[in-house]
Motif scaffolding. Structure first.
Motif, PDB file in Angstrom:
ATOM      1  N   ARG A 128       0.826  -1.201   0.000  1.00  0.00           N
ATOM      2  CA  ARG A 128       0.000   0.000   0.000  1.00  0.00           C
ATOM      3  C   ARG A 128       0.867   1.260   0.000  1.00  0.00           C
ATOM      4  O   ARG A 128       0.529   2.265  -0.605  1.00  0.00           O
ATOM      5  CB  ARG A 128      -0.918   0.003   1.225  1.00  0.00           C
ATOM      6  N   TYR A 129       2.000   1.194   0.703  1.00  0.00           N
ATOM      7  CA  TYR A 129       2.818   2.386   0.904  1.00  0.00           C
ATOM      8  C   TYR A 129       3.978   2.434  -0.090  1.00  0.00           C
ATOM      9  O   TYR A 129       4.659   1.434  -0.319  1.00  0.00           O
ATOM     10  CB  TYR A 129       3.379   2.408   2.333  1.00  0.00           C
ATOM     11  N   GLU A 130       4.195   3.615  -0.628  1.00  0.00           N
ATOM     12  CA  GLU A 130       5.317   3.820  -1.545  1.00  0.00           C
ATOM     13  C   GLU A 130       6.643   3.521  -0.866  1.00  0.00           C
ATOM     14  O   GLU A 130       7.562   2.970  -1.482  1.00  0.00           O
ATOM     15  CB  GLU A 130       5.278   5.266  -2.051  1.00  0.00           C
ATOM     16  N   SER A 131       6.730   3.864   0.429  1.00  0.00           N
ATOM     17  CA  SER A 131       7.992   3.619   1.149  1.00  0.00           C
ATOM     18  C   SER A 131       8.291   2.128   1.256  1.00  0.00           C
ATOM     19  O   SER A 131       9.452   1.714   1.199  1.00  0.00           O
ATOM     20  CB  SER A 131       7.914   4.232   2.551  1.00  0.00           C
ATOM     21  N   GLU A 132       7.265   1.287   1.400  1.00  0.00           N
ATOM     22  CA  GLU A 132       7.484  -0.157   1.448  1.00  0.00           C
ATOM     23  C   GLU A 132       8.074  -0.656   0.133  1.00  0.00           C
ATOM     24  O   GLU A 132       8.961  -1.508   0.113  1.00  0.00           O
ATOM     25  CB  GLU A 132       6.168  -0.883   1.710  1.00  0.00           C
ATOM     26  N   ILE A 133       7.543  -0.131  -0.972  1.00  0.00           N
ATOM     27  CA  ILE A 133       8.049  -0.534  -2.280  1.00  0.00           C
ATOM     28  C   ILE A 133       9.525  -0.159  -2.411  1.00  0.00           C
ATOM     29  O   ILE A 133      10.352  -0.957  -2.854  1.00  0.00           O
ATOM     30  CB  ILE A 133       7.213   0.120  -3.402  1.00  0.00           C
ATOM     31  N   SER A 134       9.865   1.063  -2.001  1.00  0.00           N
ATOM     32  CA  SER A 134      11.258   1.506  -2.068  1.00  0.00           C
ATOM     33  C   SER A 134      12.163   0.640  -1.201  1.00  0.00           C
ATOM     34  O   SER A 134      13.267   0.248  -1.613  1.00  0.00           O
ATOM     35  CB  SER A 134      11.367   2.973  -1.625  1.00  0.00           C
ATOM     36  N   GLN A 135      11.710   0.320   0.017  1.00  0.00           N
ATOM     37  CA  GLN A 135      12.528  -0.475   0.924  1.00  0.00           C
ATOM     38  C   GLN A 135      12.761  -1.877   0.379  1.00  0.00           C
ATOM     39  O   GLN A 135      13.886  -2.387   0.405  1.00  0.00           O
ATOM     40  CB  GLN A 135      11.843  -0.537   2.292  1.00  0.00           C
ATOM     41  N   LEU A 136      11.699  -2.510  -0.129  1.00  0.00           N
ATOM     42  CA  LEU A 136      11.840  -3.876  -0.635  1.00  0.00           C
ATOM     43  C   LEU A 136      12.713  -3.915  -1.883  1.00  0.00           C
ATOM     44  O   LEU A 136      13.521  -4.835  -2.051  1.00  0.00           O
ATOM     45  CB  LEU A 136      10.464  -4.471  -0.921  1.00  0.00           C
ATOM     46  N   CYS A 137      12.562  -2.922  -2.743  1.00  0.00           N
ATOM     47  CA  CYS A 137      13.411  -2.886  -3.938  1.00  0.00           C
ATOM     48  C   CYS A 137      14.876  -2.686  -3.562  1.00  0.00           C
ATOM     49  O   CYS A 137      15.774  -3.182  -4.245  1.00  0.00           O
ATOM     50  CB  CYS A 137      12.939  -1.778  -4.889  1.00  0.00           C
ATOM     51  N   GLY A 138      15.124  -1.967  -2.469  1.00  0.00           N
ATOM     52  CA  GLY A 138      16.497  -1.793  -2.000  1.00  0.00           C
ATOM     53  C   GLY A 138      17.072  -3.056  -1.393  1.00  0.00           C
ATOM     54  O   GLY A 138      18.282  -3.279  -1.448  1.00  0.00           O
TER      55      GLY A 138
END
Length: 232
Positions: A143-153
């Motif tokens: 749901r959160y953009e920050s989660e997407i960024s963290q997982l991609c990192g």
């Protein structure tokens, strides 16, 4: 022929102006019936089964304290006649269990969610999600953009698919996922509709929104004609 005539004949309101019930439903159904035909997916095609698992985790002590604080603060503003106040409560609590803390404005009615942990691996939800990853292709909905960024990192084999990816680059991202990459980290607004991803049979929902229809549509990106394996 107008909302007002329909309302006068078929809707009943309470003293607060909220719709209490619909009247003459059998008559309304008979008027609609000639124009409606419904068939379920199971009636028109045979697909492998769907399998569900819920993974639980424990919040940290810091999260527990933040959760209690947010619950108490937002519960004070809940008005059952104002659905947005209930939505604000649930959204605030979901942000906390997703690894965020809330900063309230002066009125206390609005808040900003900021990261609670200085590294994603301290977030128990992220750790639990990573535990359930396999070497098979998997779509991870956040749901959160920050989660997407963290997982991609954290995942070198991940492809990002959300509003941060320009429209012209999205087909390329999907081709990478199909050919070379193991994980598609996405939100449901971008990847939950119209895509054919039957080459994958795993989905992880890291965080949900409040729209069940969107959730079911996102599952059907892999549970559709052409899928030959059980989906998880």
């Amino acid at each position: 022929r107008s909302y007002w005539s329909f309302s006068a004949n078929h809707l009943e309101y309470d003293e607060h102006g909220q719709k209490r019930r619909v009247l003459n439903t059998e008559y309304l159904a008979s008027k609609i019936k000639p124009y409606v035909y419904q068939i379920s997916k199971n009636e028109c095609m045979k697909l492998p089964g769907k399998n569900y698992e819920t993974a639980y985790f424990y919040m940290t002590e810091q999260q527990d304290m933040e959760y209690s604080y947010v619950a108490e603060r937002l519960m004070n503003g809940v008005d059952e006649w104002k659905p947005e106040t209930i939505y604000r409560l649930f959204s605030g609590l979901q942000a906390v269990i997703s690894g965020k803390k809330l900063i309230f404005n002066e009125s206390g009615k609005h808040f900003e969610a900021v990261e609670m942990f200085d590294t994603p691996l301290k977030n128990p939800r992220i750790r639990k999600g990573l535990e359930h990853l396999t070497d098979e292709k998997t779509i991870i909905f956040c749901r959160y953009e920050s989660e997407i960024s963290q997982l991609c990192g954290l995942l070198p084999d991940a492809v990002r698919f959300d509003g941060k990816v320009p429209q012209r680059n999205r087909d390329q991202a999907l081709r990478k996922f199909e050919k070379d990459k193991k994980y598609l980290v996405a939100n449901k607004n971008c990847a939950g509709f119209s895509l054919n991803l039957q080459f994958c049979h795993n989905i992880i929902n890291m965080s949900n929104d409040w729209d069940l229809g969107k959730r079911l549509q996102s599952e059907d990106r892999i549970h559709r004609m052409g899928q030959t394996e059980e989906v998880y």
